[in-house]
Scaffold this motif. Structure first.
Motif, PDB file in Angstrom:
ATOM      1  N   VAL A 125      25.254 -50.081  55.774  1.00 33.92           N
ATOM      2  CA  VAL A 125      25.275 -50.921  54.634  1.00 33.92           C
ATOM      3  C   VAL A 125      23.886 -51.545  54.355  1.00 33.92           C
ATOM      4  O   VAL A 125      23.417 -51.387  53.184  1.00 33.92           O
ATOM      5  CB  VAL A 125      26.340 -52.306  54.697  1.00 33.92           C
ATOM      6  CG1 VAL A 125      26.175 -53.124  53.970  1.00 33.92           C
ATOM      7  CG2 VAL A 125      27.692 -51.438  54.765  1.00 33.92           C
ATOM      8  N   ALA A 126      23.169 -51.944  55.490  1.00 33.54           N
ATOM      9  CA  ALA A 126      21.821 -52.522  55.223  1.00 33.54           C
ATOM     10  C   ALA A 126      20.819 -51.513  54.749  1.00 33.54           C
ATOM     11  O   ALA A 126      20.193 -51.679  53.823  1.00 33.54           O
ATOM     12  CB  ALA A 126      21.344 -53.025  56.512  1.00 33.54           C
ATOM     13  N   ALA A 127      20.940 -50.186  55.358  1.00 31.39           N
ATOM     14  CA  ALA A 127      20.054 -49.220  54.840  1.00 31.39           C
ATOM     15  C   ALA A 127      20.459 -48.769  53.448  1.00 31.39           C
ATOM     16  O   ALA A 127      19.324 -48.787  52.384  1.00 31.39           O
ATOM     17  CB  ALA A 127      20.289 -48.119  55.520  1.00 31.39           C
ATOM     18  N   HIS A 128      21.569 -48.767  53.136  1.00 31.15           N
ATOM     19  CA  HIS A 128      22.176 -48.519  51.649  1.00 31.15           C
ATOM     20  C   HIS A 128      21.515 -49.419  50.526  1.00 31.15           C
ATOM     21  O   HIS A 128      20.921 -49.239  49.391  1.00 31.15           O
ATOM     22  CB  HIS A 128      23.399 -48.239  51.348  1.00 31.15           C
ATOM     23  CG  HIS A 128      24.075 -48.047  50.107  1.00 31.15           C
ATOM     24  ND1 HIS A 128      23.647 -47.444  49.143  1.00 31.15           N
ATOM     25  CD2 HIS A 128      25.093 -49.056  49.703  1.00 31.15           C
ATOM     26  CE1 HIS A 128      24.283 -47.469  48.098  1.00 31.15           C
ATOM     27  NE2 HIS A 128      25.139 -48.550  48.292  1.00 31.15           N
ATOM     28  N   LEU A 129      21.777 -50.838  50.707  1.00 35.75           N
ATOM     29  CA  LEU A 129      21.498 -51.612  49.846  1.00 35.75           C
ATOM     30  C   LEU A 129      20.220 -52.103  49.829  1.00 35.75           C
ATOM     31  O   LEU A 129      19.526 -52.552  48.873  1.00 35.75           O
ATOM     32  CB  LEU A 129      22.326 -53.204  50.227  1.00 35.75           C
ATOM     33  CG  LEU A 129      23.896 -52.771  49.821  1.00 35.75           C
ATOM     34  CD1 LEU A 129      24.782 -53.973  50.336  1.00 35.75           C
ATOM     35  CD2 LEU A 129      24.041 -52.251  48.411  1.00 35.75           C
ATOM     36  N   ALA A 130      19.345 -51.938  51.093  1.00 38.69           N
ATOM     37  CA  ALA A 130      17.827 -52.270  51.222  1.00 38.69           C
ATOM     38  C   ALA A 130      17.253 -51.260  50.293  1.00 38.69           C
ATOM     39  O   ALA A 130      16.115 -51.601  49.765  1.00 38.69           O
ATOM     40  CB  ALA A 130      17.516 -52.174  52.502  1.00 38.69           C
ATOM     41  N   LEU A 131      17.714 -49.896  50.275  1.00 41.40           N
ATOM     42  CA  LEU A 131      17.116 -48.940  49.734  1.00 41.40           C
ATOM     43  C   LEU A 131      17.400 -49.080  48.347  1.00 41.40           C
ATOM     44  O   LEU A 131      16.420 -49.045  47.145  1.00 41.40           O
ATOM     45  CB  LEU A 131      17.726 -47.573  50.023  1.00 41.40           C
ATOM     46  CG  LEU A 131      16.994 -47.067  51.137  1.00 41.40           C
ATOM     47  CD1 LEU A 131      17.843 -45.691  51.745  1.00 41.40           C
ATOM     48  CD2 LEU A 131      15.672 -46.571  51.218  1.00 41.40           C
ATOM     49  N   THR A 132      18.702 -49.298  47.837  1.00 44.54           N
ATOM     50  CA  THR A 132      18.892 -49.142  46.391  1.00 44.54           C
ATOM     51  C   THR A 132      19.141 -50.605  45.499  1.00 44.54           C
ATOM     52  O   THR A 132      18.351 -50.772  44.698  1.00 44.54           O
ATOM     53  CB  THR A 132      20.406 -48.601  46.229  1.00 44.54           C
ATOM     54  OG1 THR A 132      21.419 -49.270  46.915  1.00 44.54           O
ATOM     55  CG2 THR A 132      20.486 -47.093  46.632  1.00 44.54           C
TER      56      THR A 132
END
Length: 323
Positions: A125-132
């Motif tokens: 979740v952190a990876a996804h939202l930090a990227l997008t």
């Protein structure tokens, strides 16, 4: 409501020590709650930090059952659920049965491996939202992922590629971490095994194909300063961790001359709906094969020893307690 037969739980009795396996009567479901039979509960860095008594949440009230997230079944459905264990009084996911507010449950697709969803969980979740959401990743951009041997980093590599990044440069300190980053699909892998900013910056300059657009940074410290030099004017660095240092030698002249954007990210700022939507996306990407991560499973009986290994940094794999 009558209580079910006694099951198991991991009980953390003293901050900084591993939890003990104990018999555990299933709790009653309170107003708005449902009972979830736990399938998988990961041992995450946040669990270890909270249990250490040194986090910004303060020293937790003990004893308590750790586990800030888990996967289980409720009403015949596979569900993901969060808890506030270690951050606020109350018990977490590392028990045979837990009481969870029904509004917090995220129903998982049948095709998604529940243990893998647990292993990825809030890290992905952190990876996804930090990227997008925070980083504004656009198709065709070039991304540098620091700490790419960890769960957040591996998920970020895979998600950036799936989102259409034209090139993903991954960086990790250990040889095993670099192998994991390569297996996740990175186009180039940089060795972070140096404390010299100039040396690391040269490695990034060689690995990128022209200036990068976005750095995803779970480490900070010297690696963040070196990666920032590879950004184009107006480039973004999103920080979501500090395992390499609480401070970083990023210079004012670099920030100003390239008009860089330095942004922070934490899952703690998410609304319930934002988190649920992101977890559902992670589960869907697990189901379709986009997301995976090396992990190990341990039984509840083996969990105290596994916890100690994780706390000592003696394993590179995400460990999941799975009865």
């Amino acid at each position: 409501m009558s209580r079910a037969a006694a099951g198991w739980a991991l009980s953390l009795r003293s901050p900084g020590a591993p939890p003990d396996l104990v018999e555990w009567p299933a709790p009653p479901a309170g107003p708005g709650e449902v009972l979830v039979e736990v399938i998988a509960a990961p041992i995450t860095p946040l669990d270890l930090l909270c249990a250490s008594g040194t986090s910004y949440f303060g020293v937790p009230a003990t004893p308590y059952v750790p586990g800030v997230q888990g996967v289980g079944t409720a009403g015949g459905r596979a569900v993901w659920f969060p808890t506030s264990a270690g951050m606020r009084p109350g018990d977490g996911s590392m028990a045979s049965v837990v009481a969870v507010p029904e509004a917090e449950l995220v129903v998982l697709p049948d095709e998604a491996d529940p243990v893998l969803v647990a292993a990825l969980g809030l890290s992905a979740v952190a990876a996804h939202l930090a990227l997008t959401w925070r980083g504004g990743l656009a198709e065709g951009e070039q991304v540098i992922v620091l700490g790419a041997g960890g769960v957040v980093g591996q998920a970020a590599v895979r998600l950036a590629k799936a989102a259409g990044a034209r090139r993903v440069v991954a960086a990790a300190r250990s040889a095993a971490g670099r192998r994991r980053a390569g297996a996740a699909g990175a186009d180039a892998v940089v060795d972070l095994g140096s404390s010299d900013v100039d040396e690391l910056a040269a490695r990034f300059a060689e690995a990128v194909d022209g200036p990068a657009d976005l750095v995803l940074d779970p480490v900070f410290g010297v690696p963040a300063a070196a990666a920032a030099r590879a950004l184009r004017p107006g480039g973004r660095l999103v920080n979501l961790g500090s395992v390499a240092g609480e401070t970083s030698p990023i210079t004012s002249s670099l920030l100003r001359s390239n008009s860089l954007r330095i942004l922070g990210y934490t899952n703690n700022e998410l609304t319930r709906d934002q988190r649920a939507e992101a977890v559902a996306m992670v589960a869907a990407r697990v189901a379709d094969g986009t997301l995976t991560v090396p992990h190990e499973t341990v039984t509840p009986a083996a969990a105290p020893a596994a916890w100690a290994r994780c706390a000592a940094g003696a394993t590179d794999l995400r460990t999941v307690v799975a009865p």
